[in-house]
Motif scaffolding. Structure first.
Motif, PDB file in Angstrom:
ATOM      1  N   ASN A  75       0.847  -1.189   0.000  1.00  0.00           N
ATOM      2  CA  ASN A  75       0.000   0.000   0.000  1.00  0.00           C
ATOM      3  C   ASN A  75       0.886   1.244   0.000  1.00  0.00           C
ATOM      4  O   ASN A  75       2.067   1.167   0.358  1.00  0.00           O
ATOM      5  CB  ASN A  75      -0.963  -0.014   1.194  1.00  0.00           C
ATOM      6  N   PRO A  76       0.371   2.398  -0.417  1.00  0.00           N
ATOM      7  CA  PRO A  76       1.202   3.602  -0.454  1.00  0.00           C
ATOM      8  C   PRO A  76       1.826   3.963   0.895  1.00  0.00           C
ATOM      9  O   PRO A  76       2.940   4.477   0.940  1.00  0.00           O
ATOM     10  CB  PRO A  76       0.230   4.690  -0.933  1.00  0.00           C
ATOM     11  N   THR A  77       1.138   3.665   1.967  1.00  0.00           N
ATOM     12  CA  THR A  77       1.676   3.976   3.291  1.00  0.00           C
ATOM     13  C   THR A  77       2.985   3.230   3.541  1.00  0.00           C
ATOM     14  O   THR A  77       3.877   3.755   4.200  1.00  0.00           O
ATOM     15  CB  THR A  77       0.647   3.629   4.385  1.00  0.00           C
ATOM     16  N   ALA A  78       3.108   2.024   3.008  1.00  0.00           N
ATOM     17  CA  ALA A  78       4.338   1.251   3.191  1.00  0.00           C
ATOM     18  C   ALA A  78       5.538   1.932   2.545  1.00  0.00           C
ATOM     19  O   ALA A  78       6.683   1.660   2.914  1.00  0.00           O
ATOM     20  CB  ALA A  78       4.170  -0.156   2.626  1.00  0.00           C
ATOM     21  N   LEU A  79       5.282   2.806   1.587  1.00  0.00           N
ATOM     22  CA  LEU A  79       6.368   3.570   0.976  1.00  0.00           C
ATOM     23  C   LEU A  79       6.630   4.881   1.716  1.00  0.00           C
ATOM     24  O   LEU A  79       7.741   5.391   1.708  1.00  0.00           O
ATOM     25  CB  LEU A  79       6.056   3.862  -0.495  1.00  0.00           C
ATOM     26  N   LEU A  80       5.615   5.423   2.352  1.00  0.00           N
ATOM     27  CA  LEU A  80       5.730   6.732   3.001  1.00  0.00           C
ATOM     28  C   LEU A  80       6.363   6.695   4.390  1.00  0.00           C
ATOM     29  O   LEU A  80       6.996   7.666   4.804  1.00  0.00           O
ATOM     30  CB  LEU A  80       4.349   7.382   3.117  1.00  0.00           C
ATOM     31  N   SER A  99       4.542   5.018  15.893  1.00  0.00           N
ATOM     32  CA  SER A  99       3.257   4.320  16.039  1.00  0.00           C
ATOM     33  C   SER A  99       2.088   5.272  15.779  1.00  0.00           C
ATOM     34  O   SER A  99       1.090   4.891  15.150  1.00  0.00           O
ATOM     35  CB  SER A  99       3.131   3.669  17.415  1.00  0.00           C
ATOM     36  N   ASP A 100       2.196   6.519  16.245  1.00  0.00           N
ATOM     37  CA  ASP A 100       1.148   7.510  15.983  1.00  0.00           C
ATOM     38  C   ASP A 100       1.057   7.813  14.488  1.00  0.00           C
ATOM     39  O   ASP A 100      -0.037   7.964  13.938  1.00  0.00           O
ATOM     40  CB  ASP A 100       1.423   8.813  16.738  1.00  0.00           C
ATOM     41  N   ALA A 101       2.219   7.908  13.828  1.00  0.00           N
ATOM     42  CA  ALA A 101       2.228   8.185  12.383  1.00  0.00           C
ATOM     43  C   ALA A 101       1.531   7.068  11.610  1.00  0.00           C
ATOM     44  O   ALA A 101       0.771   7.335  10.680  1.00  0.00           O
ATOM     45  CB  ALA A 101       3.663   8.360  11.896  1.00  0.00           C
ATOM     46  N   TRP A 102       1.780   5.815  11.999  1.00  0.00           N
ATOM     47  CA  TRP A 102       1.117   4.691  11.318  1.00  0.00           C
ATOM     48  C   TRP A 102      -0.391   4.714  11.550  1.00  0.00           C
ATOM     49  O   TRP A 102      -1.171   4.487  10.624  1.00  0.00           O
ATOM     50  CB  TRP A 102       1.713   3.358  11.772  1.00  0.00           C
ATOM     51  N   ALA A 105      -1.734   7.527   9.372  1.00  0.00           N
ATOM     52  CA  ALA A 105      -1.686   7.188   7.950  1.00  0.00           C
ATOM     53  C   ALA A 105      -2.682   6.094   7.591  1.00  0.00           C
ATOM     54  O   ALA A 105      -3.201   6.066   6.467  1.00  0.00           O
ATOM     55  CB  ALA A 105      -0.271   6.761   7.562  1.00  0.00           C
ATOM     56  N   ASP A 106      -2.974   5.202   8.517  1.00  0.00           N
ATOM     57  CA  ASP A 106      -3.965   4.151   8.284  1.00  0.00           C
ATOM     58  C   ASP A 106      -5.392   4.630   8.526  1.00  0.00           C
ATOM     59  O   ASP A 106      -6.333   3.850   8.456  1.00  0.00           O
ATOM     60  CB  ASP A 106      -3.671   2.934   9.168  1.00  0.00           C
ATOM     61  N   GLY A 107      -5.562   5.920   8.834  1.00  0.00           N
ATOM     62  CA  GLY A 107      -6.895   6.474   9.022  1.00  0.00           C
ATOM     63  C   GLY A 107      -7.535   6.132  10.343  1.00  0.00           C
ATOM     64  O   GLY A 107      -8.754   6.205  10.495  1.00  0.00           O
ATOM     65  N   GLU A 108      -6.727   5.759  11.309  1.00  0.00           N
ATOM     66  CA  GLU A 108      -7.248   5.370  12.621  1.00  0.00           C
ATOM     67  C   GLU A 108      -7.567   6.565  13.514  1.00  0.00           C
ATOM     68  O   GLU A 108      -8.510   6.518  14.287  1.00  0.00           O
ATOM     69  CB  GLU A 108      -6.228   4.483  13.347  1.00  0.00           C
ATOM     70  N   ARG A 109      -6.731   7.609  13.442  1.00  0.00           N
ATOM     71  CA  ARG A 109      -6.841   8.707  14.408  1.00  0.00           C
ATOM     72  C   ARG A 109      -6.124   9.935  13.875  1.00  0.00           C
ATOM     73  O   ARG A 109      -5.287   9.838  12.987  1.00  0.00           O
ATOM     74  CB  ARG A 109      -6.225   8.299  15.729  1.00  0.00           C
ATOM     75  N   PRO A 110      -6.403  11.106  14.459  1.00  0.00           N
ATOM     76  CA  PRO A 110      -5.630  12.292  14.090  1.00  0.00           C
ATOM     77  C   PRO A 110      -4.166  12.097  14.491  1.00  0.00           C
ATOM     78  O   PRO A 110      -3.862  11.346  15.416  1.00  0.00           O
ATOM     79  CB  PRO A 110      -6.257  13.415  14.924  1.00  0.00           C
ATOM     80  N   GLN A 125     -12.442  11.019  11.497  1.00  0.00           N
ATOM     81  CA  GLN A 125     -13.079   9.910  10.800  1.00  0.00           C
ATOM     82  C   GLN A 125     -14.041  10.405   9.717  1.00  0.00           C
ATOM     83  O   GLN A 125     -14.108   9.848   8.625  1.00  0.00           O
ATOM     84  CB  GLN A 125     -13.830   9.012  11.785  1.00  0.00           C
ATOM     85  N   LEU A 126     -14.762  11.459  10.029  1.00  0.00           N
ATOM     86  CA  LEU A 126     -15.728  12.019   9.095  1.00  0.00           C
ATOM     87  C   LEU A 126     -15.062  12.453   7.790  1.00  0.00           C
ATOM     88  O   LEU A 126     -15.603  12.263   6.710  1.00  0.00           O
ATOM     89  CB  LEU A 126     -16.456  13.194   9.746  1.00  0.00           C
ATOM     90  N   HIS A 127     -13.869  13.012   7.892  1.00  0.00           N
ATOM     91  CA  HIS A 127     -13.199  13.555   6.714  1.00  0.00           C
ATOM     92  C   HIS A 127     -12.100  12.661   6.150  1.00  0.00           C
ATOM     93  O   HIS A 127     -11.661  12.862   5.020  1.00  0.00           O
ATOM     94  CB  HIS A 127     -12.635  14.937   7.035  1.00  0.00           C
ATOM     95  N   ALA A 128     -11.663  11.669   6.914  1.00  0.00           N
ATOM     96  CA  ALA A 128     -10.552  10.823   6.481  1.00  0.00           C
ATOM     97  C   ALA A 128     -10.995   9.491   5.883  1.00  0.00           C
ATOM     98  O   ALA A 128     -10.219   8.847   5.184  1.00  0.00           O
ATOM     99  CB  ALA A 128      -9.610  10.551   7.656  1.00  0.00           C
TER     100      ALA A 128
END
Length: 169
Positions: A75-80, A99-102, A105-110, A125-128
């Motif tokens: 997935n693109p996140t694996a490159l970023l 861990s916060d960045a992942w 990037a996975d759309g879990e949290r701000p 969540q509403l916008h991501a």
């Protein structure tokens, strides 16, 4: 004499180049293999382009990022992001726990969690994420409202709590 780059690679661009090399080598692919895969996907990046990406002398735009991820089978996140959740990483001039960045990037949290009633999570969540791919934090009134807005309802059984669509699907 070479000119300094006007807009040199930042930490994310550098991470992309390192990850392209790491994943390509881990999969036993040559630069020509990756080039052929990108061509087969309709956005050709020649082997010289792959070499320049890995050397940090060619920038990767959003379309390149997607085709490289597809060609490398990730997935693109694996490159970023770095291939770890340990330590801290630099993102756009800010240092954050990996861990916060992942999770961001996975759309879990701000990326940065404010001290609030959970509404920042809900707004993220509403916008991501699209409906039915959102994480509903049912412990907050804002989370329950978002779930209801998306046509979800909370169903409580004796052993299980689940969320269903309003139609009962």
């Amino acid at each position: 004499m070479t000119e300094d780059k006007k807009n040199p690679l930042g930490p994310s661009g550098n991470q992309v180049r390192l990850n392209v090399t790491r994943i390509r080598e881990a999969r036993g692919l040559t630069k020509k293999d990756v080039a052929a895969r990108t061509a087969g996907l309709g956005r050709a990046i020649p082997a010289l382009g792959i070499s320049r990406i890995e050397a940090g002398t060619r920038r990767v735009d959003a379309d390149d990022l997607v085709v490289l991820a597809m060609a490398l089978g990730v997935n693109p996140t694996a490159l970023l992001l770095p291939n770890t959740t340990d330590g801290e990483i630099a993102l756009a001039g800010k240092t954050v726990p990996a861990s916060d960045a992942w999770e961001w990037a996975d759309g879990e949290r701000p990326l940065v969690l404010p001290a609030d009633d959970g509404s920042a999570h809900v707004d993220f969540q509403l916008h991501a994420r699209p409906p039915f791919r959102r994480r509903y934090y049912m412990g907050t009134s804002a989370g329950r409202q978002l779930a209801e807005q998306d046509g979800m309802r909370l169903v409580e059984d004796t052993d299980v709590v689940r969320i269903e669509t309003s139609e009962g699907d």
